[in-house]
Scaffold this motif. Structure first.
Motif, short mmCIF file in Angstrom:
data_model
loop_
_atom_site.label_atom_id
_atom_site.label_comp_id
_atom_site.label_asym_id
_atom_site.label_seq_id
_atom_site.Cartn_x
_atom_site.Cartn_y
_atom_site.Cartn_z
N THR A 74 -58.98 -25.03 -115.45
CA THR A 74 -57.84 -25.21 -115.60
C THR A 74 -57.44 -26.91 -115.51
OG1 THR A 74 -57.43 -23.06 -114.72
CG2 THR A 74 -55.40 -24.79 -115.01
N GLY A 75 -56.66 -27.29 -116.40
CA GLY A 75 -56.61 -28.53 -116.18
C GLY A 75 -55.01 -29.14 -116.67
N LEU A 76 -54.61 -30.22 -116.70
CA LEU A 76 -53.30 -30.72 -117.12
C LEU A 76 -52.95 -30.14 -118.63
CD1 LEU A 76 -53.25 -34.36 -115.66
CD2 LEU A 76 -52.23 -32.04 -114.50
N LYS A 77 -54.11 -30.02 -119.52
CA LYS A 77 -53.63 -29.81 -120.55
C LYS A 77 -53.94 -28.21 -120.89
CE LYS A 77 -54.81 -34.29 -122.54
NZ LYS A 77 -55.45 -35.21 -123.38
N GLY A 78 -54.02 -27.55 -120.06
CA GLY A 78 -54.41 -26.05 -120.38
C GLY A 78 -55.55 -25.75 -119.53
N GLY A 79 -56.05 -24.37 -119.99
CA GLY A 79 -57.46 -23.95 -119.46
C GLY A 79 -58.24 -23.26 -120.68
N THR A 80 -59.67 -23.46 -120.18
CA THR A 80 -60.55 -22.87 -121.16
C THR A 80 -61.40 -21.80 -120.44
OG1 THR A 80 -62.11 -24.43 -120.74
CG2 THR A 80 -60.67 -24.92 -122.34
N THR A 81 -61.69 -20.81 -121.10
CA THR A 81 -62.59 -19.57 -120.82
C THR A 81 -64.02 -19.79 -121.50
OG1 THR A 81 -60.90 -18.48 -119.98
CG2 THR A 81 -62.92 -17.40 -120.39
N GLU A 82 -65.26 -19.85 -121.13
CA GLU A 82 -66.18 -19.87 -121.87
C GLU A 82 -67.39 -18.82 -121.26
OE1 GLU A 82 -70.21 -23.10 -122.00
OE2 GLU A 82 -68.34 -23.56 -121.10
N LYS A 83 -67.96 -18.07 -122.14
CA LYS A 83 -68.90 -17.14 -121.73
C LYS A 83 -70.37 -17.84 -121.51
CE LYS A 83 -71.11 -13.00 -123.11
NZ LYS A 83 -72.06 -13.06 -121.85
N LEU A 84 -70.86 -17.54 -120.30
CA LEU A 84 -72.09 -18.13 -119.88
C LEU A 84 -73.25 -17.46 -120.31
CD1 LEU A 84 -71.11 -18.60 -116.03
CD2 LEU A 84 -71.14 -20.22 -117.99
N GLN A 85 -74.38 -18.00 -120.50
CA GLN A 85 -75.63 -17.38 -120.97
C GLN A 85 -76.29 -16.75 -119.87
OE1 GLN A 85 -76.49 -17.04 -124.22
NE2 GLN A 85 -78.36 -16.00 -123.63
N SER A 86 -76.54 -15.34 -119.98
CA SER A 86 -77.18 -14.74 -118.70
C SER A 86 -78.81 -14.44 -118.97
CB SER A 86 -76.50 -13.55 -118.43
OG SER A 86 -76.52 -12.60 -119.32
#
Length: 152
Positions: A74-86
């Motif tokens: 989360t930052g000033l310009k919004g947030g991102t969600t990223e799937k991690l490689q397991s």
């Protein structure tokens, strides 16, 4: 290091099919997803034994567990969600790497019951129907590598 361990359970139904109706082998539909413990349906051949059931459910749960690794920022310009490689590390362990951190999840089945009675892990015949319950534990560990500095 942060560790969290818990035991959970969910309902399971077994459907027995002729082998000719299972061209791709034993498979599962449903089951735990995220934080929801949905019922799992396992499709097996009519002559299957409990060892196959334990193995199939275990592999299905590990696969689902590997799909739950995400990173959110989360930052000033919004947030991102990223799937991690397991990555599968061993029989019971899945690991994902995050910038500056390792997240490890271990999962194992403690028992499967049928209508309240424990199912033997190896050679019990499988009965079709509802009434199964899967008990499993998982442990999450988050570690950050130690920082070090050498001045010479």
């Amino acid at each position: 290091t942060f560790k969290r361990k818990m035991e959970q359970s969910f309902a399971m139904e077994v459907k027995l099919e002729d082998e000719s109706d299972l061209p791709n082998g034993i498979y599962c539909i449903g089951g735990p997803s995220g934080t929801t413990l949905n019922k799992l349906t396992v499709f097996m051949s009519k002559n299957s034994l409990s060892e196959q059931l334990f193995t199939t459910v275990h592999e299905h749960l590990l696969s689902k567990l590997g799909d739950t690794f995400f990173s959110s920022t989360t930052g000033l310009k919004g947030g991102t969600t990223e799937k991690l490689q397991s990555t599968r590390v061993d029989e019971n362990t899945i690991e994902a790497k995050l910038k500056g951190m390792n997240v490890t999840a271990k999962m194992w089945i403690t028992k499967i019951t049928f209508k309240g009675g424990n199912l033997n892990k190896y050679q019990d015949p499988i009965v079709e129907g509802d009434g199964y319950e899967v008990f499993f534990q998982q442990k999450m560990t988050t570690t950050r590598p130690r920082a070090s500095c050498i001045i010479s």
